[in-house]
Structure formats: C-alpha cells, structure tokens
Design an enzyme around this catalytic site. Structure first.
Site, PDB file in Angstrom:
ATOM      1  N   TYR A   1      -1.808   0.246  10.240  1.00 30.48           N
ATOM      2  CA  TYR A   1      -1.844  -0.388   8.921  1.00 30.48           C
ATOM      3  C   TYR A   1      -0.589  -0.033   8.124  1.00 30.48           C
ATOM      4  CZ  TYR A   1      -3.574  -1.379   4.181  1.00 30.48           C
ATOM      5  OH  TYR A   1      -3.731  -1.851   2.901  1.00 30.48           O
TER       6      TYR A   1
ATOM      7  N   SER B   1       0.837  -1.203   0.000  1.00 32.27           N
ATOM      8  CA  SER B   1       0.000   0.000   0.000  1.00 32.27           C
ATOM      9  C   SER B   1       0.872   1.253   0.000  1.00 32.27           C
ATOM     10  CB  SER B   1      -0.884   0.012   1.247  1.00 32.27           C
ATOM     11  OG  SER B   1      -1.501   1.272   1.405  1.00 32.27           O
TER      12      SER B   1
END
Length: 300
Positions: free
Chosen positions: A146, A133
């Site tokens: 995250y 990501s």
C-alpha cells in the site's frame, strides 16, 4: 470524484452536492449500499458512474461521459480518492500480485483518470485534489504494498503540481490520519484476507515466520483500527478547501498526531523513527525461526 462507495469519497460527494456543485461520483458498484445512499440523499445534480480503476474500458467510459457533459464549461475539479489495500504483512510475506493490485488502483488508475481529464481541467484552470497517505512517506511496518503505491501517487501528483502551474491548475495532496472508512475497520474483512494469505504462502516462508506471527500482526492492526476516527469532516473540509480556496495548500494533514509523526520522520535518526512506527502502529514479535535461534542462544 473517485471511490464514492464509502468513506471520504461518499462523504465528500454528499458535501459538495449540498453546496450546490454538479458532482460526478464514481463507484465500484452502482447497487452498493453506499451508492444507494448517495442516490437517496443527494440532489439530481449528482451523477453516479460505475468505474473500476483497474479497467481501462471503465475509465474511458467515464471520461467520455464527463467530456460530453462538460465540453462547453470545462471541469473545475478532480478528486482522486479511490484507494485499495487488503494485505497486512511483511513485504517478504506479501505476494507480488498484492503489490501490483495496489499499484493498479492507487497509482495507475488515478494517473490514467487524471491524464484523461487534464484537457478539461486546463480549459477551466481547475484543481486536482488527491487523497494519498502518510504510509507513502514513511515505512509503516506491514504496509509495504500500500505504502509503495501511495509514495508513487504522491510523487507523480507533486510533479503535476510543478508542471501544470503555467496552466493555472493547482494540485493538492491530502494525507489523512486514521479514519473509519469502508472495510478498513471490519475485523471479518481482515481475518478473511489473513486466512487467504496463510493458505497462499510457500511452506518455507510459513516455517520461517510461523502462522502465529501473521496472526499477531493482524490482531495488532485490528486493535489499532479500533481507535480510528469516525468523524470524516476534517478530511472532507481539506478536500473542499483544496478545490475552492484561492490559494490551496500543497499538502493537507487532517487527523490527530500527524504533526509529531512527521517531526520524528524528518528530524530524528532512523532507529528512533522505526521504533516510533512500531510502537505507534504494529510491533511484530520475533518470527518463529528467530525465536528458535534465540532459544538456543539462551540455552548455551
């Protein structure tokens, strides 16, 4: 291929099956709607396997199954796609357990699966494609747990890329933009986890930041996710190219706006980068305690 209950994993499993590949697709729940859908829409070549990446026994069971069915041929490709996040909050407000869970699924689970399959991948001179990501490259507000796990994942995969070159294994990272996948766009999911977070916060932290602060960042996130792209084909195509191209790219960036984002991240000063990420993603209001201070200063 891990994380096939929904989103990129499910779409990629279906795509590779249509192309004629033998696909081992792992799901968290064999009875989930996504797993049922794959059963109905794919050929008998596709094998569904139950796997929770936080459980070593699940990973070992999947490894044994794949080894038993690919020993003579080796394994051409591994797609690390499974990912987890259920917290939108400042790092100070995010419980340590949330950081650990993100690391368990997004980093340690993928690492254990990769290491377990490497002998089969080495014998085939195959491919490793991992969905990471942009949050692992940049400090997105309220995504520390995250982002930290994805940063670790990206780094270890880059290390594998360098170390596995002599074996003929090619390693690619996929860094997607903002797509509608699984529960990521379900306001009910985020509202539930916001309530759980508020209930778990120590009183002092709740006083300092205020409930309305947590409400506001979650509302902004839900608004942001409304513009997420529904068509997952750009990501599926990047994963497929990573598996099949003669010379796959080291990094793929499927999605809108990532070029300008990475340009700002690499070439402009920190304060511009931070302003951009807040303007683009989440821009928290002042915490309650700082609002009071500000109010006092104005009065003075």
């Amino acid at each position: 291929l891990s994380g096939c209950d929904s989103g990129f994993g499910q779409a990629t499993a279906r795509h590779l099956d249509i192309m004629g590949f033998r696909v081992f697709a792992s799901v968290l729940d064999l009875q989930s709607p996504g797993a049922q859908e794959l059963r109905q829409s794919c050929s008998s070549r596709l094998t569904l396997l139950q796997m929770d990446l936080t459980k070593t026994e699940d990973i070992q069971r999947v490894l044994q199954h794949i080894q038993a069915h690919t020993n003579s041929t080796g394994l051409w490709g591994l797609v690390n796609n499974a990912g987890f996040n259920d917290t939108i909050a400042d790092a100070e407000l995010s419980p340590l357990g949330k950081f650990r869970t993100c690391m368990e699924v997004n980093f340690f689970g993928s690492l254990e699966l990769t290491k377990g399959l490497l002998p089969l991948l080495r014998s085939a001179g195959g491919r490793i494609v991992t969905v990471s990501s942009p949050a692992g490259d940049m400090p997105f507000p309220c995504l520390a747990a995250y982002g930290a796990s994805k940063a670790a994942l990206s780094l270890v995969m880059d290390t594998f890329r360098s170390e596995l070159q002599p074996w003929g294994i090619k390693v690619s990272l996929i860094l997607p933009g903002y797509y509608k996948t699984g529960t990521t766009c379900d306001p009910a999911f985020w509202n539930l986890h916001k309530q759980q977070l508020l209930a778990s916060l120590p009183q002092e932290l709740l006083q300092a930041y205020g409930e309305e602060y947590v409400e506001e960042i979650n509302q902004q996130f839900i608004q942001f996710m409304k513009v997420a792209v529904e068509d997952l084909s750009a990501v599926v195509n990047s994963i497929t190219e990573g598996l099949l191209a003669a010379n796959p790219a080291v990094r793929y960036y499927p999605g809108q706006g990532l070029g300008i984002m990475y340009f700002i991240h690499r070439y402009l000063p920190y304060f511009v980068r931070d302003l951009f990420l807040k303007g683009f993603f989440i821009n928290p209001k002042l915490p309650r305690a700082l609002q009071r201070e500000h109010h006092k200063d104005v009065k003075k």
